[in-house]
Design a protein around this motif. Structure first.
Motif, PDB file in Angstrom:
ATOM      1  N   LEU A   8       0.848  -1.193   0.000  1.00  0.00           N
ATOM      2  CA  LEU A   8       0.000   0.000   0.000  1.00  0.00           C
ATOM      3  C   LEU A   8       0.886   1.246   0.000  1.00  0.00           C
ATOM      4  N   THR A   9       0.625   2.156  -0.919  1.00  0.00           N
ATOM      5  CA  THR A   9       1.444   3.367  -0.998  1.00  0.00           C
ATOM      6  C   THR A   9       0.595   4.539  -1.470  1.00  0.00           C
ATOM      7  N   GLY A  10       1.223   5.708  -1.509  1.00  0.00           N
ATOM      8  CA  GLY A  10       0.527   6.927  -1.932  1.00  0.00           C
ATOM      9  C   GLY A  10       1.374   8.112  -1.512  1.00  0.00           C
ATOM     10  N   GLY A  11       1.120   9.251  -2.108  1.00  0.00           N
ATOM     11  CA  GLY A  11       1.881  10.450  -1.772  1.00  0.00           C
ATOM     12  C   GLY A  11       1.585  10.930  -0.360  1.00  0.00           C
ATOM     13  N   ILE A  12       2.333  11.911   0.105  1.00  0.00           N
ATOM     14  CA  ILE A  12       2.118  12.470   1.439  1.00  0.00           C
ATOM     15  C   ILE A  12       0.694  13.045   1.529  1.00  0.00           C
ATOM     16  N   GLY A  13       0.036  12.794   2.674  1.00  0.00           N
ATOM     17  CA  GLY A  13      -1.305  13.341   2.885  1.00  0.00           C
ATOM     18  C   GLY A  13      -2.424  12.629   2.149  1.00  0.00           C
ATOM     19  N   SER A  14      -2.109  11.481   1.515  1.00  0.00           N
ATOM     20  CA  SER A  14      -3.146  10.794   0.724  1.00  0.00           C
ATOM     21  C   SER A  14      -4.100   9.975   1.591  1.00  0.00           C
ATOM     22  N   GLY A  15      -3.684   9.681   2.830  1.00  0.00           N
ATOM     23  CA  GLY A  15      -4.559   8.913   3.726  1.00  0.00           C
ATOM     24  C   GLY A  15      -4.181   7.453   3.858  1.00  0.00           C
ATOM     25  N   LYS A  16      -2.883   7.159   3.731  1.00  0.00           N
ATOM     26  CA  LYS A  16      -2.418   5.754   3.821  1.00  0.00           C
ATOM     27  C   LYS A  16      -2.775   5.130   5.175  1.00  0.00           C
ATOM     28  N   SER A  17      -2.548   5.893   6.257  1.00  0.00           N
ATOM     29  CA  SER A  17      -2.823   5.354   7.605  1.00  0.00           C
ATOM     30  C   SER A  17      -4.315   5.110   7.797  1.00  0.00           C
ATOM     31  N   THR A  18      -5.133   6.029   7.316  1.00  0.00           N
ATOM     32  CA  THR A  18      -6.598   5.878   7.424  1.00  0.00           C
ATOM     33  C   THR A  18      -7.047   4.597   6.731  1.00  0.00           C
ATOM     34  N   VAL A  19      -6.537   4.384   5.514  1.00  0.00           N
ATOM     35  CA  VAL A  19      -6.909   3.188   4.744  1.00  0.00           C
ATOM     36  C   VAL A  19      -6.383   1.932   5.433  1.00  0.00           C
ATOM     37  N   ALA A  20      -5.127   1.968   5.880  1.00  0.00           N
ATOM     38  CA  ALA A  20      -4.533   0.808   6.558  1.00  0.00           C
ATOM     39  C   ALA A  20      -5.343   0.444   7.809  1.00  0.00           C
ATOM     40  N   ASN A  21      -5.773   1.457   8.568  1.00  0.00           N
ATOM     41  CA  ASN A  21      -6.565   1.196   9.782  1.00  0.00           C
ATOM     42  C   ASN A  21      -7.900   0.533   9.454  1.00  0.00           C
ATOM     43  N   GLN A  22      -8.489   0.921   8.318  1.00  0.00           N
ATOM     44  CA  GLN A  22      -9.767   0.304   7.901  1.00  0.00           C
ATOM     45  C   GLN A  22      -9.558  -1.172   7.553  1.00  0.00           C
ATOM     46  N   PHE A  23      -8.453  -1.459   6.860  1.00  0.00           N
ATOM     47  CA  PHE A  23      -8.136  -2.865   6.550  1.00  0.00           C
ATOM     48  C   PHE A  23      -7.880  -3.644   7.848  1.00  0.00           C
ATOM     49  N   ALA A  24      -7.199  -3.002   8.799  1.00  0.00           N
ATOM     50  CA  ALA A  24      -6.903  -3.652  10.086  1.00  0.00           C
ATOM     51  C   ALA A  24      -8.207  -4.011  10.810  1.00  0.00           C
ATOM     52  N   GLU A  25      -9.210  -3.126  10.703  1.00  0.00           N
ATOM     53  CA  GLU A  25     -10.519  -3.402  11.334  1.00  0.00           C
ATOM     54  C   GLU A  25     -11.197  -4.610  10.704  1.00  0.00           C
ATOM     55  N   LEU A  26     -10.820  -4.926   9.456  1.00  0.00           N
ATOM     56  CA  LEU A  26     -11.367  -6.116   8.784  1.00  0.00           C
ATOM     57  C   LEU A  26     -10.541  -7.371   9.128  1.00  0.00           C
ATOM     58  N   GLY A  27      -9.557  -7.200  10.021  1.00  0.00           N
ATOM     59  CA  GLY A  27      -8.766  -8.340  10.483  1.00  0.00           C
ATOM     60  C   GLY A  27      -7.493  -8.603   9.700  1.00  0.00           C
TER      61      GLY A  27
END
Length: 202
Positions: A8-27
């Motif tokens: 998972l990647t993206g430029g600065i400020g793209s929301g990588k952590s937000t997206v990663a946390n959502q995947f983490a909530e899915l286990g």
């Protein structure tokens, strides 16, 4: 054990952590390159020992942790020192990230690597996912989050590969310009896709 890895990647400020946390909530097991980079220079680590041998004990804070801002100053003003540091730490980071991803208990794992394409690390993953936003949104979000100047944000964006290059290399793209519900539905669709792909990979 997980043999299927999504980068998972993206430029600065793209929301990588937000997206990663959502995947983490899915286990899904998340391995974050930034966290691993801190682990390899933690007190007592081989990485920190070698840095101290090279730069001397002045590179440490009073509590024996690495003085990151001092190290940054040392390596940014001297390309040879930066090269030395990268050659020391990059293999350690790579090895630890892969070990953590392969030890994942979820059917697939996600490696969050801000500079996935810049450091040519896409060879470590089965599939790449880019979080994409427009440049104006990117600048605004980064200023709001990090309280830095617009010039600084633009310099960081320009030091990364262009949005066009990143999108050209992506296997999948999440557009993070809309609301939370739009983001969640994109993530859920990809989660189901990756579950199927990880089954095939076994």
């Amino acid at each position: 054990m997980s043999d299927y890895i999504v980068g998972l990647t993206g430029g600065i400020g793209s929301g990588k952590s937000t997206v990663a946390n959502q995947f983490a909530e899915l286990g899904v097991t998340i391995v974050d390159a930034d966290i691993v980079a801190r682990e390899v220079v933690a007190p007592g680590s081989e990485g920190l020992q070698q840095i101290v041998q090279h730069f001397g004990t002045t590179i440490l804070n009073t509590d024996d942790t690495l003085n990151r801002s001092l190290l940054r100053e040392q390596v940014f003003s001297d390309p040879k020192q930066r090269e030395w540091l990268n050659q020391l730490l990059h293999p350690m980071i790579r090895q630890r990230m892969l070990a953590q991803a392969k030890a994942a208990t979820s059917p697939y794992a996600i490696l969050v690597v801000p500079l996935l394409f810049e450091n040519r690390l896409e060879c470590l993953v089965n599939h790449t996912l880019v979080i994409d936003i427009g440049r104006d949104t990117q600048i605004r979000r980064t200023i709001d989050r990090d309280h830095v100047s617009k010039t600084q944000v633009i310099n960081i964006i320009d030091s990364q590969i262009s949005r066009e290059q990143r999108l050209a290399k992506a296997n999948d793209v999440i557009t993070n310009e809309g609301d939370v519900e739009s983001l969640k539905s994109q993530i859920l669709a990809l989660h189901n896709k990756y579950l199927k792909q990880s089954e095939k990979a076994q």
